[in-house]
Write an enzyme that holds these catalytic residues in place. Structure first.
Site, PDB file in Angstrom:
ATOM      1  N   TRP A  11     -33.321   4.380  17.731  1.00 33.21           N
ATOM      2  CA  TRP A  11     -32.763   3.084  17.309  1.00 33.21           C
ATOM      3  C   TRP A  11     -31.318   3.224  16.874  1.00 33.21           C
ATOM      4  CZ3 TRP A  11     -35.548  -0.409  19.300  1.00 33.21           C
ATOM      5  CH2 TRP A  11     -36.928  -0.251  19.396  1.00 33.21           C
ATOM      6  N   ASP A  56     -30.095   0.104   8.859  1.00 36.26           N
ATOM      7  CA  ASP A  56     -31.294  -0.437   9.490  1.00 36.26           C
ATOM      8  C   ASP A  56     -32.483   0.139   8.720  1.00 36.26           C
ATOM      9  OD1 ASP A  56     -33.492  -1.012  11.058  1.00 36.26           O
ATOM     10  OD2 ASP A  56     -32.671  -0.164  12.918  1.00 36.26           O
ATOM     11  N   LYS A 113     -42.855  -4.521  10.669  1.00 39.18           N
ATOM     12  CA  LYS A 113     -43.348  -3.211  10.256  1.00 39.18           C
ATOM     13  C   LYS A 113     -43.907  -3.262   8.828  1.00 39.18           C
ATOM     14  CE  LYS A 113     -40.979  -1.554  14.016  1.00 39.18           C
ATOM     15  NZ  LYS A 113     -39.740  -1.267  14.703  1.00 39.18           N
TER      16      LYS A 113
HETATM   17  C1  LIG Z   1     -38.726  -1.468  15.579  1.00 33.70           C
HETATM   18  C2  LIG Z   1     -37.355  -1.109  15.225  1.00 33.70           C
HETATM   19  C3  LIG Z   1     -36.246  -1.831  15.740  1.00 33.70           C
HETATM   20  C4  LIG Z   1     -36.377  -2.849  16.862  1.00 33.70           C
HETATM   21  O1  LIG Z   1     -36.514  -4.146  16.525  1.00 33.70           O
HETATM   22  P1  LIG Z   1     -36.653  -5.272  17.664  1.00 33.70           P
HETATM   23  O2  LIG Z   1     -37.053  -6.468  16.867  1.00 33.70           O
HETATM   24  O3  LIG Z   1     -37.729  -4.818  18.633  1.00 33.70           O
HETATM   25  O4  LIG Z   1     -35.342  -5.398  18.341  1.00 33.70           O
HETATM   26  C5  LIG Z   1     -34.991  -1.494  15.278  1.00 33.70           C
HETATM   27  N1  LIG Z   1     -34.814  -0.477  14.384  1.00 33.70           N
HETATM   28  C6  LIG Z   1     -35.848   0.240  13.901  1.00 33.70           C
HETATM   29  C7  LIG Z   1     -35.590   1.360  12.929  1.00 33.70           C
HETATM   30  C8  LIG Z   1     -37.141  -0.049  14.311  1.00 33.70           C
HETATM   31  O5  LIG Z   1     -38.170   0.683  13.829  1.00 33.70           O
END
Ligand SMILES: *Cc1c(COP(=O)(O)O)cnc(C)c1O
Length: 357
Positions: free
Chosen positions: A100, A168, A192
């Site tokens: 990511w 993030d 999540k």
């Molecule tokens: C799941 C995830 C994403 C992706 O998010 P989307 O909504 O599918 O674009 C981004 N960063 C991390 C760390 C993730 O675990």
């Protein structure tokens, strides 16, 4: 029967949250309407937004210094962050600690210059990269991913620098105690730890918003989104509502208990992985292991399919590792209980016995 869900996202939600969300689909608060039907500009949704914002403010201890936004997908933030905070002649620092993080770097390159100041890509991200001892002040911001969902690594501390930090936190937000005020902007996809898919939560310092210079369409401008209280377009009302139910659940459980439970869950599983001769962890340094996504593998391919089959028989799902890593990944997000992890551990023990017999 509801399965035990170790999925990496969309992830498990507490039964009480699922029950209340489904009741609200039938009718929301005696309004004569389903939550799916209520207007997004009206008292009912205003109350949902306000409560969700005040809960985030409280749980992250932000003291009203942040704007709290509910926008869409994680990848949208990969783009919006450089669009808003990285001008063409500027450079941002990125830490490449996993899939990511790398994807976010690729997005950012479209808008300005990028320095990757640390990377563990050459080792297929099986540990966290080493950070430089000094980080130049020239950077517009320093971007990192707090927990690497696919590879199962997690930062326990963050660079001490004057450069604004952007993170993030999609896979470890509100999973443990953290000083959120160290970050000028942080965000997390809901699916999540804090809700269903379809919405992403953003906390951004009010004074950091003044740094936006580039002119973007309003929908891609954090200031405009803040000004319009996240309802510039029709927002995903149901996803925001379900996230609110999850935030209430987190508050009711208490951040102290959540933190302690997450520690216990990870410890139970890692101890078994280290003890059991048929399994081994895929992260090479113990202190880099994630509490949220526990990645492990069997000694042989044959054992892998046998254990996957056993999990299936016992209604355990979502445990196959990401295709780029293989093996297994048990995601232990907030809604996964200690009892769920104990079931997995006891299955690993049974599996070991069946091989030794
Ligand atoms: C799941 C995830 C994403 C992706 O998010 P989307 O909504 O599918 O674009 C981004 N960063 C991390 C760390 C993730 O675990």
């Amino acid at each position: 029967m509801h399965k035990i869900n170790f999925g990496s996202g969309p992830a498990a939600l507490p039964q009480t949250v699922l029950q209340e969300a489904s009741d609200s689909v039938r009718e929301y608060q005696n309004s004569g309407l389903s939550i799916l039907e209520i207007p997004h500009r009206g008292k009912l949704f205003d109350a949902i937004l306000e409560e969700s914002k005040s809960l985030v403010n409280e749980l992250c201890e932000l003291n009203d210094e942040y704007e709290i936004l509910w926008l869409q997908g994680g990848r949208l933030q990969f783009a919006m962050i450089p669009m808003n905070f990285l001008n063409e002649n500027e450079t941002a620092a990125y830490i490449d600690s996993g899939h990511w993080a790398a994807e976010a770097t690729d997005y950012a390159k479209q808008y300005g210059n990028i320095d990757i100041i640390a990377s563990s890509k050459n080792d297929n991200y099986n540990h966290l990269p080493e950070l430089p001892s000094n980080i130049s002040n020239k950077y517009a911001y320093l971007y990192l991913t707090t927990n690497n969902t696919i590879y199962g690594t997690q930062w326990q501390s963050f660079p001490d620098t004057d450069v604004p930090l952007i993170a993030d936190m999609s896979s470890d937000i509100l999973s443990g105690e953290r000083n959120y005020k160290n970050f000028s902007l942080f965000y997390a996809v809901a699916q999540k730890n804090i809700g269903p898919a379809g919405v992403t939560f953003i906390g951004v310092r009010k004074d950091f918003l003044n740094k936006i210079i580039r002119k973007n369409a309003p929908i891609l401008d954090y200031r405009q989104q803040a000004f319009h209280n996240s309802v510039l377009n029709t927002p995903p009302v149901f996803a925001i509502y379900t996230s609110l139910l999850m935030l209430r659940w987190i508050k009711q459980t208490g951040m102290k208990t959540i933190t302690e439970n997450n520690r216990i869950k990870a410890q139970l599983l890692y101890e078994e992985i280290d003890r059991n001769n048929l399994f081994s962890g895929t992260v090479t340094q113990e202190s880099h292991r994630s509490q949220m996504n526990v990645c492990f593998a069997t000694k042989t391919k044959e054992m892998e399919s046998a254990f996957l089959q056993l999990c299936k028989e016992y209604q355990i799902t979502g445990i196959a590792g990401h295709r780029s890593v293989g093996g297994f990944r048990a995601s232990l997000y907030n809604a996964v209980s200690i009892a769920d992890v104990e079931k997995l551990v006891s299955l690993m023990r049974d599996f070991e016995k069946s091989y030794n017999d």
